[in-house]
Enzyme design. Structure first.
Site, PDB file in Angstrom:
ATOM      1  N   ASP A 169       7.284  26.603 -91.087  1.00  8.95           N
ATOM      2  CA  ASP A 169       7.375  25.634 -92.169  1.00  8.95           C
ATOM      3  C   ASP A 169       6.254  24.600 -92.035  1.00  8.95           C
ATOM      4  O   ASP A 169       5.672  24.430 -90.962  1.00  8.95           O
ATOM      5  CB  ASP A 169       8.735  24.914 -92.136  1.00  8.95           C
ATOM      6  N   ASN A 170       5.922  23.921 -93.120  1.00  8.27           N
ATOM      7  CA  ASN A 170       5.025  22.756 -93.105  1.00  8.27           C
ATOM      8  C   ASN A 170       3.591  23.045 -92.681  1.00  8.27           C
ATOM      9  O   ASN A 170       2.928  22.186 -92.076  1.00  8.27           O
ATOM     10  CB  ASN A 170       5.598  21.669 -92.182  1.00  8.27           C
TER      11      ASN A 170
HETATM   12  C1  LIG Z   1       9.374  12.880 -90.256  1.00  3.89           C
HETATM   13  O1  LIG Z   1       8.395  13.323 -91.161  1.00  3.89           O
HETATM   14  C2  LIG Z   1       8.919  13.641 -92.440  1.00  3.89           C
HETATM   15  C3  LIG Z   1       7.809  14.088 -93.327  1.00  3.89           C
HETATM   16  C4  LIG Z   1       7.132  13.122 -94.070  1.00  3.89           C
HETATM   17  C5  LIG Z   1       6.107  13.488 -94.971  1.00  3.89           C
HETATM   18  C6  LIG Z   1       5.773  14.829 -95.110  1.00  3.89           C
HETATM   19  C7  LIG Z   1       6.445  15.802 -94.363  1.00  3.89           C
HETATM   20  C8  LIG Z   1       7.443  15.437 -93.464  1.00  3.89           C
HETATM   21  C9  LIG Z   1       8.117  16.537 -92.707  1.00  3.89           C
HETATM   22  C10 LIG Z   1       8.598  17.638 -93.422  1.00  3.89           C
HETATM   23  C11 LIG Z   1       9.233  18.681 -92.745  1.00  3.89           C
HETATM   24  O2  LIG Z   1       9.721  19.774 -93.404  1.00  3.89           O
HETATM   25  C12 LIG Z   1       9.383  18.639 -91.353  1.00  3.89           C
HETATM   26  N1  LIG Z   1       9.995  19.693 -90.706  1.00  3.89           N
HETATM   27  C13 LIG Z   1      10.175  19.597 -89.358  1.00  3.89           C
HETATM   28  N2  LIG Z   1       9.764  18.571 -88.611  1.00  3.89           N
HETATM   29  C14 LIG Z   1       9.111  17.528 -89.191  1.00  3.89           C
HETATM   30  O3  LIG Z   1       8.709  16.586 -88.471  1.00  3.89           O
HETATM   31  C15 LIG Z   1       8.904  17.531 -90.638  1.00  3.89           C
HETATM   32  C16 LIG Z   1       8.263  16.477 -91.315  1.00  3.89           C
HETATM   33 MG   LIG Z   2      10.113  21.463 -92.079  1.00  3.07          MG
END
Ligand SMILES: COCc1ccccc1-c1cc(O)c2[nH]cnc(=O)c2c1
Ligand SMILES: [Mg+2]
Length: 214
Positions: free
Chosen positions: A169-170
């Site tokens: 993911d991400n």
């Molecule tokens: C804490 O940041 C949150 C955030 C903020 C902005 C953009 C993306 C994310 C984000 C999105 C996700 O799906 C994530 N999945 C797993 N571990 C993550 O840290 C994570 C962070």
């Molecule tokens: Mg994620």
């Protein structure tokens, strides 16, 4: 003292979802995240891609890195055949406590083993502690700076077999450039990108599917 967001998410599940009904748990969390508070679950759009990859692989042994509140744990476990097992690792004890209860509410506790601790501590112990030889499917959704080292660690521990599917993911947001470069350039992986959006937003994000070639 003020409740935490994961606690409020669990309350929404217990209020709106039907015990033993995984789809209602998924819908309750997505509704909470769209209409009350954003939370970093994979969400419904990327979640549908996750569903399709899990259904295609039909895995017996699954490893999830990063449980958070258990949303993707429920999405994956609801699709597993009888006897299949999902081990999910979560470093944050507060997240783990919420996830346990979300998984129980979905009625999937018999398929899921939630382990609290650091991925790098538990990956080397999969064989002797959990009796796992190799994984069929690995979902990476934890700290972005752990995707690459943990993938190399899984290789070194012999936990990947010819055909094991890694889904990350991400890979765009927040982004995992070192991991992407590795799986896309390594002769040991066949990799492809599923373009999507960051959960509950219009920002680009996506999933990278990488098949280990042995
Ligand atoms: C804490 O940041 C949150 C955030 C903020 C902005 C953009 C993306 C994310 C984000 C999105 C996700 O799906 C994530 N999945 C797993 N571990 C993550 O840290 C994570 C962070
Ligand atoms: Mg994620």
């Amino acid at each position: 003292t003020r409740s935490t967001r994961p606690q409020r998410l669990l309350k929404a599940v217990q209020k709106h979802a039907t015990r033993g009904d995984p789809q209602s748990v998924i819908s309750a969390i997505d509704h909470f995240c769209r209409h009350s508070e954003w939370a970093m679950n994979i969400g419904d759009e990327k979640g549908s891609i996750l569903d399709s990859v899990v259904s295609e692989v039909n895995p017996e042994k699954v490893l999830e890195l990063g449980t958070y509140c258990g949303y993707s744990t429920v999405r994956i476990a609801r699709l597993l055949p009888p006897g299949a097992r999902l081990i999910t690792l979560e470093f944050n004890a507060d997240y783990a406590a919420i996830a346990r209860q979300v998984i129980i509410w979905a009625g999937l506790e018999d398929k899921v083993q939630l382990v609290e601790g650091a991925s790098e501590d538990w990956i080397p112990r999969m064989k002797e502690h959990f009796g796992i030889e190799t994984f069929d499917f690995v979902f990476l959704d934890h700290w972005k700076d752990r995707y690459l080292p943990d993938t190399k660690l899984m290789e070194d521990c012999g936990l990947l077999r010819k055909g094991t599917v890694l889904l990350a993911d991400n890979v765009i947001c927040p982004g995992v450039p070192d991991y992407l470069a590795y799986v896309r350039n390594s002769l040991s992986y066949k990799s492809c990108y599923f373009k999507s959006h960051l959960e509950y937003t219009k920002a680009e994000d996506g999933l990278e599917k990488s098949v280990f070639l042995g």
